[in-house]
Design an enzyme around this catalytic site. Structure first.
Site, PDB file in Angstrom:
ATOM      1  N   CYS A 253      21.150 -78.805  20.549  1.00 55.60           N
ATOM      2  CA  CYS A 253      20.812 -79.549  18.872  1.00 55.60           C
ATOM      3  C   CYS A 253      21.064 -79.399  18.137  1.00 55.60           C
ATOM      4  O   CYS A 253      20.716 -78.472  17.947  1.00 55.60           O
ATOM      5  CB  CYS A 253      19.538 -80.572  19.297  1.00 55.60           C
ATOM      6  SG  CYS A 253      19.031 -81.584  20.716  1.00 55.60           S
TER       7      CYS A 253
ATOM      8  N   ARG B 259      27.732 -75.382  18.341  1.00 56.07           N
ATOM      9  CA  ARG B 259      26.288 -74.860  19.178  1.00 56.07           C
ATOM     10  C   ARG B 259      26.127 -75.485  20.552  1.00 56.07           C
ATOM     11  O   ARG B 259      25.348 -75.683  21.220  1.00 56.07           O
ATOM     12  CB  ARG B 259      24.830 -75.229  18.392  1.00 56.07           C
ATOM     13  CG  ARG B 259      25.052 -74.621  16.755  1.00 56.07           C
ATOM     14  CD  ARG B 259      24.060 -75.189  16.030  1.00 56.07           C
ATOM     15  NE  ARG B 259      22.388 -75.743  16.493  1.00 56.07           N
ATOM     16  CZ  ARG B 259      21.299 -74.122  16.113  1.00 56.07           C
ATOM     17  NH1 ARG B 259      21.674 -73.510  15.452  1.00 56.07           N
ATOM     18  NH2 ARG B 259      20.941 -75.084  17.260  1.00 56.07           N
TER      19      ARG B 259
ATOM     20  N   TRP C 234      22.362 -82.446  22.258  1.00 57.30           N
ATOM     21  CA  TRP C 234      22.348 -81.688  23.604  1.00 57.30           C
ATOM     22  C   TRP C 234      22.016 -82.246  24.553  1.00 57.30           C
ATOM     23  O   TRP C 234      20.950 -82.593  24.380  1.00 57.30           O
ATOM     24  CB  TRP C 234      22.258 -80.374  23.819  1.00 57.30           C
ATOM     25  CG  TRP C 234      23.222 -79.697  24.736  1.00 57.30           C
ATOM     26  CD1 TRP C 234      24.302 -79.769  25.082  1.00 57.30           C
ATOM     27  CD2 TRP C 234      22.865 -78.740  25.332  1.00 57.30           C
ATOM     28  NE1 TRP C 234      23.863 -78.303  25.677  1.00 57.30           N
ATOM     29  CE2 TRP C 234      23.604 -78.037  26.538  1.00 57.30           C
ATOM     30  CE3 TRP C 234      20.595 -78.956  26.216  1.00 57.30           C
ATOM     31  CZ2 TRP C 234      22.971 -77.531  27.200  1.00 57.30           C
ATOM     32  CZ3 TRP C 234      20.795 -78.253  26.437  1.00 57.30           C
ATOM     33  CH2 TRP C 234      21.585 -77.333  27.735  1.00 57.30           C
TER      34      TRP C 234
ATOM     35  N   ASN D 143      14.875 -81.547  17.490  1.00 59.62           N
ATOM     36  CA  ASN D 143      15.340 -80.495  18.614  1.00 59.62           C
ATOM     37  C   ASN D 143      13.978 -80.014  18.728  1.00 59.62           C
ATOM     38  O   ASN D 143      13.080 -79.877  18.197  1.00 59.62           O
ATOM     39  CB  ASN D 143      15.858 -79.356  17.102  1.00 59.62           C
ATOM     40  CG  ASN D 143      16.844 -79.246  16.629  1.00 59.62           C
ATOM     41  OD1 ASN D 143      18.008 -80.780  17.506  1.00 59.62           O
ATOM     42  ND2 ASN D 143      17.504 -78.865  16.172  1.00 59.62           N
ATOM     43  N   GLY D 144      13.493 -80.030  20.222  1.00 59.42           N
ATOM     44  CA  GLY D 144      12.847 -79.082  20.769  1.00 59.42           C
ATOM     45  C   GLY D 144      12.301 -80.137  22.253  1.00 59.42           C
ATOM     46  O   GLY D 144      13.934 -80.961  22.546  1.00 59.42           O
TER      47      GLY D 144
ATOM     48  N   GLU E 283      29.180 -58.960  32.873  1.00 54.87           N
ATOM     49  CA  GLU E 283      29.187 -59.644  31.237  1.00 54.87           C
ATOM     50  C   GLU E 283      30.861 -60.384  31.539  1.00 54.87           C
ATOM     51  O   GLU E 283      31.437 -61.199  30.863  1.00 54.87           O
ATOM     52  CB  GLU E 283      29.169 -58.166  30.483  1.00 54.87           C
ATOM     53  CG  GLU E 283      29.737 -58.942  29.350  1.00 54.87           C
ATOM     54  CD  GLU E 283      29.269 -60.068  28.508  1.00 54.87           C
ATOM     55  OE1 GLU E 283      28.518 -60.387  28.773  1.00 54.87           O
ATOM     56  OE2 GLU E 283      29.619 -61.065  27.872  1.00 54.87           O
TER      57      GLU E 283
ATOM     58  N   LYS F  38      31.566 -63.828  31.319  1.00 55.54           N
ATOM     59  CA  LYS F  38      32.730 -64.454  30.382  1.00 55.54           C
ATOM     60  C   LYS F  38      33.515 -65.320  31.673  1.00 55.54           C
ATOM     61  O   LYS F  38      34.219 -66.566  30.392  1.00 55.54           O
ATOM     62  CB  LYS F  38      33.671 -63.811  29.499  1.00 55.54           C
ATOM     63  CG  LYS F  38      33.898 -63.444  28.115  1.00 55.54           C
ATOM     64  CD  LYS F  38      32.715 -63.296  27.360  1.00 55.54           C
ATOM     65  CE  LYS F  38      31.384 -63.897  27.553  1.00 55.54           C
ATOM     66  NZ  LYS F  38      29.594 -64.068  26.805  1.00 55.54           N
TER      67      LYS F  38
ATOM     68  N   GLU G 279      31.983 -68.624  32.438  1.00 56.88           N
ATOM     69  CA  GLU G 279      31.845 -69.556  31.704  1.00 56.88           C
ATOM     70  C   GLU G 279      33.198 -70.363  30.759  1.00 56.88           C
ATOM     71  O   GLU G 279      32.789 -71.761  29.863  1.00 56.88           O
ATOM     72  CB  GLU G 279      30.451 -69.084  30.395  1.00 56.88           C
ATOM     73  CG  GLU G 279      31.880 -68.443  29.346  1.00 56.88           C
ATOM     74  CD  GLU G 279      30.474 -67.945  28.779  1.00 56.88           C
ATOM     75  OE1 GLU G 279      29.533 -68.389  28.233  1.00 56.88           O
ATOM     76  OE2 GLU G 279      30.510 -65.993  28.061  1.00 56.88           O
TER      77      GLU G 279
ATOM     78  N   HIS H 269      27.850 -54.614  51.702  1.00 57.63           N
ATOM     79  CA  HIS H 269      27.093 -55.055  51.668  1.00 57.63           C
ATOM     80  C   HIS H 269      26.435 -56.514  51.542  1.00 57.63           C
ATOM     81  O   HIS H 269      25.825 -57.354  51.354  1.00 57.63           O
ATOM     82  CB  HIS H 269      26.149 -54.820  50.228  1.00 57.63           C
ATOM     83  CG  HIS H 269      25.080 -52.828  50.825  1.00 57.63           C
ATOM     84  ND1 HIS H 269      24.465 -52.655  52.096  1.00 57.63           N
ATOM     85  CD2 HIS H 269      25.523 -52.046  50.341  1.00 57.63           C
ATOM     86  CE1 HIS H 269      24.637 -51.202  51.564  1.00 57.63           C
ATOM     87  NE2 HIS H 269      25.067 -51.069  50.374  1.00 57.63           N
TER      88      HIS H 269
ATOM     89  N   LYS I 196      25.199 -72.895  21.898  1.00 53.89           N
ATOM     90  CA  LYS I 196      25.528 -71.739  21.460  1.00 53.89           C
ATOM     91  C   LYS I 196      24.029 -71.330  21.554  1.00 53.89           C
ATOM     92  O   LYS I 196      23.988 -69.995  22.081  1.00 53.89           O
ATOM     93  CB  LYS I 196      25.938 -71.616  20.060  1.00 53.89           C
ATOM     94  CG  LYS I 196      26.236 -70.317  19.407  1.00 53.89           C
ATOM     95  CD  LYS I 196      27.427 -69.712  20.241  1.00 53.89           C
ATOM     96  CE  LYS I 196      26.837 -68.372  19.547  1.00 53.89           C
ATOM     97  NZ  LYS I 196      27.790 -67.179  20.721  1.00 53.89           N
TER      98      LYS I 196
HETATM   99  C1  F6R Z   1      27.419 -66.408  27.337  1.00 52.67           C
HETATM  100  C2  F6R Z   1      26.180 -66.277  25.974  1.00 52.67           C
HETATM  101  C3  F6R Z   1      25.244 -66.242  26.192  1.00 52.67           C
HETATM  102  C4  F6R Z   1      24.095 -65.659  25.158  1.00 52.67           C
HETATM  103  C5  F6R Z   1      22.610 -66.116  25.409  1.00 52.67           C
HETATM  104  C6  F6R Z   1      21.450 -65.722  24.873  1.00 52.67           C
HETATM  105  O1  F6R Z   1      28.692 -65.966  26.019  1.00 52.67           O
HETATM  106  O2  F6R Z   1      26.268 -66.644  24.927  1.00 52.67           O
HETATM  107  O3  F6R Z   1      24.422 -65.734  27.589  1.00 52.67           O
HETATM  108  O4  F6R Z   1      24.472 -64.284  25.281  1.00 52.67           O
HETATM  109  O5  F6R Z   1      22.186 -67.236  25.179  1.00 52.67           O
HETATM  110  O6  F6R Z   1      21.845 -65.953  23.353  1.00 52.67           O
HETATM  111  P1  F6R Z   1      21.148 -65.155  22.048  1.00 52.67           P
HETATM  112  O7  F6R Z   1      21.669 -63.485  21.861  1.00 52.67           O
HETATM  113  O8  F6R Z   1      21.141 -66.155  21.317  1.00 52.67           O
HETATM  114  O9  F6R Z   1      19.677 -64.995  22.872  1.00 52.67           O
END
Ligand code: F6R
Length: 608
Positions: free
Chosen positions: A2, A27, A74, A100-101, A481, A485, A488, A504, A603
């Site tokens: 949000c 976001r 959101w 928000n929250g 990672e 990537k 997602e 395994h 985000k």
């Molecule tokens: C993946 C991604 C998320 C963030 C995670 C932590 O591409 O963006 O997995 O890495 O939500 O976010 P921060 O770094 O803002 O604490």
């Protein structure tokens, strides 16, 4: 997640609010709305979908006034729908609130309000706020919000206007970010400075359990206990253009291509080549304790967590410190038991991730020292830690984290080097590390110049529904990672595995339809990785190798090779992650995905 934007000043509020919401789109959200106060009325509009849908809807309405609040939602409680979009109103349509929250005791409050005859219009937790504020209102909106705060359990960043309180917005926070912007012609409040940086770079952060009244003539902050607060403004360090595409089709691609500069920014002014010791001004306040520390715990989520995992190996290489890496969402509920001289390092791009914030608060309660490696200046994690190091990476807008990963690795390396040089790392090794770091931006640039080659590999495999990413030691976090990537942004199923674990279980998956991305730079793990590739090839699995330039053997083994320049073994992750990011980006584009706003993702994850 949000987003909140508020404005009160001399200009018409509607375009300012819509413009601000557009800057919060990154976001992630599913619906949006706004409310603008003028004379003794409020104009109000909500819509499911994108900000342009809200904008289109408001085109056919009269929305007048210079004082308003706006929100992107959101969904957490209740599906994405117009009824559930914010702002929410009380029964008499006097109070308009955005939030928000999560209000954790909303069930209890809803029942209580229901007994008093209130009929709820939405399934949200937020609506209770509108009814509670209305029930406490006797002419003073700030007081009504303050009384409501004392009844709420959970987290909130909220903003309220009232039909009969002209030109005033009350904002409050507990656990969700809220920043006030001090402009030339008015005042702003937002959950994220990007919503207002076009209008002002002067900001004041609200702390938890604080409220503020904004009007055209100024703002005043007070605590939940009604004590007035004086706080100096801070200046946001990035430019509005940093949050624009600059000719790239997507923020994700722009941010991938920014990485040479991201690395330079992370290291600027911090490297002293002669002594082989970096300079990190942000940790001076805790240095005396930190340099003696023998136990570090890195807490983070998602991509930041994988950066922490790679950081663990870097610390292992350069220091005598024992490093543990923890998912913040698990760590916060564990029975924490660590030596008294332990330091926690919170890694976070946004500085607002709820689990990371909660984890460090818990660790502090148990006596640990707190360090932050954070990108967003003045964010909640930056302020909750005793000391820290900023990434100075500029805004990261693409929902998928890219540039911040390499920045976090560079900073973890600097920190490890600083501690290591205080311990028994030699001058030669210190100078070697700095030379290695300084070479990275150009090396990353060289990898980026292979973009067309990487796109061609993506074209070959993007229709495969399952991918495996394998690495060992420094390559293992990159495998995780890389898989994150890909999944997602392209929604392709991918697994990141330690290559030694393959036999395994995951080896059962290997078949011609399942590509494996093997992270195989020239390091001590090379031979072992090569054996893993052979195992995959003998089961007819296609292999894309990320390998060091000049490695001829790998061309015999793998179907496709992406070369990375040679570097120190512990700096390889910073290079080998780049092809993974580009592979994910191109697969997502080929599948026509919305790369900057992947479905269901936000985000900055400010709820648990
Ligand atoms: C993946 C991604 C998320 C963030 C995670 C932590 O591409 O963006 O997995 O890495 O939500 O976010 P921060 O770094 O803002 O604490």
């Amino acid at each position: 997640m949000c987003g909140i934007v508020c404005y009160v000043g001399k200009e018409e509020a509607k375009p300012v609010l819509l413009g601000g919401l557009k800057h919060l789109e990154y976001r992630g959200y599913d619906s949006a709305g706004l409310a603008v106060q003028h004379e003794d009325d409020v104009d109000y509009c909500r819509s499911v979908g994108r900000i342009v849908d809200l904008e289109r809807k408001t085109d056919s309405m009269v929305i007048k006034g210079t004082c308003g609040i706006a929100h992107t939602r959101w969904a957490t409680h209740g599906e994405p729908s117009e009824e559930n979009a914010h702002p929410h109103r009380d029964q008499d349509e006097n109070v308009y609130v955005i939030h928000n929250g999560i209000i954790e005791n909303h069930d209890f409050l809803k029942k209580k309000l229901g007994k008093a005859g209130i009929v709820f219009r939405s399934q949200t937790d937020t609506e209770v706020l509108a009814h509670l504020i209305a029930s406490h209102f006797d002419g003073d909106l700030n007081e009504a919000v303050r009384k409501t705060m004392s009844q709420i359990e959970g987290t909130f960043g909220l903003a309220v206007i009232h039909r009969h309180v002209p030109g005033q917005i009350v904002v409050a926070r507990r656990g969700s970010p809220l920043v006030i912007g001090v402009g030339e012609d008015g005042y702003f409040a937002a959950s994220d400075v990007s919503a207002m940086v076009r209008y002002t770079k002067k900001v004041v952060h609200l702390n938890d359990n604080e409220l503020a009244i904004l009007s055209r003539d100024g703002y005043s902050i007070s605590t939940a206990q009604a004590q007035s607060v004086e706080r100096a403004t801070e200046t946001v360090e990035w430019e509005p253009e940093d949050a624009e595409l600059a000719g790239f089709p997507h923020f994700m691609l722009k941010e991938i291509f920014e990485q040479p500069e991201t690395l330079r920014n992370a290291m600027r002014g911090r490297l002293e080549i002669g002594e082989g010791v970096p300079k990190l001004g942000g940790i001076v306040p805790v240095w005396e304790r930190l340099k003696e520390c023998r136990h570090l715990v890195v807490v983070a989520c998602g991509t930041s967590y994988y950066a922490g995992c790679a950081g663990m190996y870097i610390f292992e290489k350069l220091t005598e410190v024992d490093v543990q890496v923890e998912l913040a969402s698990e760590f916060r509920y564990r029975k924490l038991n660590f030596p008294p001289d332990t330091f926690i390092i919170a890694l976070s791009q946004s500085g607002e991730t709820a689990d990371t914030l909660a984890a460090i608060k818990e660790a502090k309660r148990k006596g640990a020292g707190l360090l932050g490696i954070v990108n967003v200046v003045g964010s909640s994690i930056a302020r909750a830690t005793e000391a820290g190091i900023y990434n100075h990476a500029g805004p990261e807008i693409g929902v998928a984290s890219t540039k911040i990963f390499v920045s976090q690795l560079a900073i973890l390396t600097l920190l490890a080097l600083l501690i290591g040089r205080h311990q028994n790392l030699s001058l030669t090794d210190g100078v070697g590390a700095i030379k290695g770091l300084l070479a990275l931006p150009d090396q990353v640039q060289k990898i980026l110049s292979q973009d067309n080659h990487i796109r061609a590999i993506a074209e070959k495999y993007y229709r495969c529904n399952n991918w495996l990413f394998l690495g060992r030691k420094y390559g293992y976090p990159i495998a995780m990672e890389g898989a994150l990537k890909l999944k997602e942004v392209s929604y392709i199923h991918a697994e990141g595995y330690a290559a030694g674990e393959m036999k395994h279980g995951p080896i059962a998956l290997i078949c011609p339809e399942m590509p494996t991305v093997a992270i195989i730079p020239q390091d001590a793990m090379y031979e072992k990785m090569a054996s893993n590739i052979q195992e995959i090839k003998s089961r007819k699995g296609p292999v894309i190798a990320i390998a060091t330039e000049g490695d001829h053997q790998i061309k015999e083994l793998a179907d496709d090779v992406i070369e990375i320049p040679a570097t120190l073994d512990y700096l390889n992750p910073i290079l080998s992650v780049i092809p993974c990011q580009l592979l994910a980006y191109h697969c997502a584009r080929l599948l026509n995905r919305d790369v900057d706003k992947p479905r269901n993702l936000a985000k900055s994850v400010t709820v648990e």
